[in-house]
Design an enzyme around this catalytic site. Structure first.
Site, PDB file in Angstrom:
ATOM      1  N   ASP A   1       0.770  -1.093  -0.046  1.00  0.00           N
ATOM      2  CA  ASP A   1       0.149  -0.040  -0.137  1.00  0.00           C
ATOM      3  C   ASP A   1       0.985   1.253   0.027  1.00  0.00           C
ATOM      4  O   ASP A   1       0.365   2.394   0.556  1.00  0.00           O
ATOM      5  CB  ASP A   1      -0.835  -0.070   1.032  1.00  0.00           C
ATOM      6  CG  ASP A   1      -1.953  -1.189   1.340  1.00  0.00           C
ATOM      7  OD1 ASP A   1      -2.469  -1.607   0.249  1.00  0.00           O
ATOM      8  OD2 ASP A   1      -1.753  -1.934   2.442  1.00  0.00           O
TER       9      ASP A   1
ATOM     10  N   LYS B   1       2.445   1.947  -5.010  1.00  0.00           N
ATOM     11  CA  LYS B   1       3.003   1.645  -6.153  1.00  0.00           C
ATOM     12  C   LYS B   1       2.403   1.692  -7.459  1.00  0.00           C
ATOM     13  O   LYS B   1       3.079   1.971  -8.496  1.00  0.00           O
ATOM     14  CB  LYS B   1       3.294   0.262  -6.083  1.00  0.00           C
ATOM     15  CG  LYS B   1       4.281  -0.305  -4.808  1.00  0.00           C
ATOM     16  CD  LYS B   1       4.760  -1.965  -4.728  1.00  0.00           C
ATOM     17  CE  LYS B   1       3.250  -2.878  -4.728  1.00  0.00           C
ATOM     18  NZ  LYS B   1       2.597  -2.529  -3.445  1.00  0.00           N
TER      19      LYS B   1
ATOM     20  N   GLY C   1      -4.038  -4.673  -4.917  1.00  0.00           N
ATOM     21  CA  GLY C   1      -4.910  -3.312  -5.562  1.00  0.00           C
ATOM     22  C   GLY C   1      -3.957  -2.246  -5.732  1.00  0.00           C
ATOM     23  O   GLY C   1      -3.460  -1.692  -4.843  1.00  0.00           O
ATOM     24  N   HIS C   2      -3.906  -1.989  -7.024  1.00  0.00           N
ATOM     25  CA  HIS C   2      -3.094  -0.636  -7.575  1.00  0.00           C
ATOM     26  C   HIS C   2      -4.142   0.306  -8.036  1.00  0.00           C
ATOM     27  O   HIS C   2      -4.801   0.206  -9.044  1.00  0.00           O
ATOM     28  CB  HIS C   2      -2.056  -0.982  -8.760  1.00  0.00           C
ATOM     29  CG  HIS C   2      -0.918  -1.756  -8.475  1.00  0.00           C
ATOM     30  ND1 HIS C   2      -0.114  -2.349  -9.229  1.00  0.00           N
ATOM     31  CD2 HIS C   2      -0.416  -2.238  -7.196  1.00  0.00           C
ATOM     32  CE1 HIS C   2       0.819  -3.283  -8.620  1.00  0.00           C
ATOM     33  NE2 HIS C   2       0.546  -2.750  -7.282  1.00  0.00           N
TER      34      HIS C   2
ATOM     35  N   GLN D   1       2.171  -6.610  -3.357  1.00  0.00           N
ATOM     36  CA  GLN D   1       2.354  -6.512  -1.842  1.00  0.00           C
ATOM     37  C   GLN D   1       3.751  -5.938  -1.933  1.00  0.00           C
ATOM     38  O   GLN D   1       4.021  -4.998  -2.378  1.00  0.00           O
ATOM     39  CB  GLN D   1       2.553  -7.908  -1.438  1.00  0.00           C
ATOM     40  CG  GLN D   1       1.174  -8.546  -1.342  1.00  0.00           C
ATOM     41  CD  GLN D   1       0.528  -9.352  -2.410  1.00  0.00           C
ATOM     42  OE1 GLN D   1       1.294  -9.997  -3.064  1.00  0.00           O
ATOM     43  NE2 GLN D   1      -0.895  -9.287  -2.734  1.00  0.00           N
TER      44      GLN D   1
END
Length: 424
Positions: free
Chosen positions: A13, A16, A40-41, A223
């Site tokens: 988080d 990225k 999740g991006h 991650q």
């Protein structure tokens, strides 16, 4: 070499997605190398907000080829949902390719994920419940189902029937859960296979070809370093290798193909789920950082734990990833704090001082962070366009972080949009 690798260097988080989006816009090929739809991006592009979970960020740029490598575990239903969602918004996914070696998340993986977490009680890992860990378990037990199997009906049916029956035994007899209808699962997944078959191609070959042609390649993972199965806070980790070395394996290329390695961090630290967090804040400052920084999970919506910047942790990440530089986001979140703290060591209850991140979390039991204080800044920096425009106190904080981490900070985030990343 034009290739670049982007890795998270805390517990995920770190933003990225934004850094990857900037670099993807300059790339010819973007390769996703590990993880699953537990990632999740969040990407802001053209005034739109996209939340990508499996598909590489390059998909938002016309002509960029996007590859999902063998190190990724794929939930076919979620992948198709993502493809359809992008199509509805005018995003073409015809440049997407999926390695046939990538493993498939089956319904029993999701079910076992939930049942095992429940059985662990207070010792739970804090997974997203999406079946990632159980899928990787099957991969390394050599009983997994791969994308190749899925798009070959007879192979898939035979394997899924055998594995599904065994999983039902575990679900019912070990955990006391309700069995799955294996035949219904097979029928459902064969429908997914029809739609996904055109995307399946050897990503190792495609990536190597791009390298030989001198293309700009971006390797992206999910991650972060402290969630790595080996170099993270085991057992509170993910089930793959988010470190830079994982990019080579997960894409199917040699490590000499990776090029520049960029680590992404926040100007403070956050974590979701269980596990140690030496600099965690339980006071008003922690709440302020959480709310101002909108620290809630992209995939789960869970509030993130917040704390001060941990230089010990980042030095560990610099070493195990071989970082060339850092991109550090969310300096704007810290604006208005009179004093900023940076963890430079941990002190154990017996007085022992640790200056390197320990290899086992038991070494952190009862350990207190040793802080260095840095003068804060009150200016609104969200409108700064260059590094030189930042207030002196903010620049001093950045320069001190570079010294403590042993790595240059080349990208500085001062707001949520990609235009608010200052490149030095």
């Amino acid at each position: 070499m034009p290739s670049k690798v982007v890795v998270g260097v805390q517990w995920g988080d770190e933003g990225k997605g934004k850094v990857i989006d900037i670099l993807a816009s300059r790339a010819d090929v973007v390769v996703r190398s590990q993880g699953g739809n537990n990632a999740g991006h969040t990407v802001k592009s053209g005034g739109e907000v996209y939340k990508l979970h499996l598909i590489p960020s390059g998909i938002l740029y016309k002509g960029v080829k996007c590859y999902i490598g063998c190190g990724v575990v794929i939930d076919p239903q979620d992948l198709l949902r993502e493809i359809d969602g992008l199509a509805e918004r005018g995003v073409d996914c015809s440049n997407l390719r999926i390695d046939p070696r990538a493993h498939i998340i089956m319904p029993w993986h999701r079910k076992l994920d939930g049942l095992s977490e429940k059985a662990l009680g207070g010792g739970k890992i804090g997974t997203t419940g999406r079946g990632i860990g159980p899928c990787y378990m099957d991969k390394y037990e050599r009983s997994g189902i791969r994308m190749y199997d899925l798009v070959h009906d007879e192979v898939f049916t035979r394997k899924a029937k055998a594995v599904g029956q065994l999983k039902n035994e575990i679900i019912t007899k070990i955990y006391g859960g309700d069995p799955l209808d294996v035949d219904a699962v097979i029928g459902e997944y064969l429908e997914y296979a029809k739609r996904l078959a055109p995307y399946v191609e050897d990503v190792s070959v495609l990536t190597d070809q791009a390298v030989r042609e001198g293309k700009n390649i971006l390797f992206e993972g999910a991650q972060a370093t402290l969630l790595d199965i080996d170099f993270g806070t085991y057992p509170y980790v993910t089930s793959s290798h988010p470190v830079s070395g994982g990019a080579a394996i997960g894409a199917g290329v040699g490590p000499n193909r990776l090029g520049e390695i960029i680590g992404v961090a926040k100007a403070y630290t956050t974590r979701v789920g269980e596990g140690p967090f030496p600099t965690e804040l339980f006071d008003g400052t922690g709440d302020l950082i959480r709310n101002r920084g909108q620290e809630f999970g992209t995939t789960t919506g869970r509030p993130r734990r917040t704390g001060w910047f941990d230089a010990v942790l980042i030095r560990h990440a610099v070493r195990v990833n071989g970082l060339d530089c850092l991109a550090v986001n969310k300096f704007d979140t810290l604006s208005g704090l009179e004093t900023l703290k940076v963890c430079v060591a941990y002190q154990k209850p017996d007085g022992t001082v640790l200056t390197e991140y320990p290899c086992d979390i038991h070494e952190l039991e009862g350990a207190a962070p040793v802080y260095e204080e840095v003068k804060g800044f009150s200016d609104d920096i969200s409108g700064c366009k260059t590094f030189d425009e930042l207030p002196q106190a903010c620049k001093a904080y950045i320069e001190r972080l570079e010294e403590l981490c042993g790595c240059p900070i080349k990208m500085v985030g001062v707001g949520p949009s990609r235009e608010q990343v200052l490149e030095r």
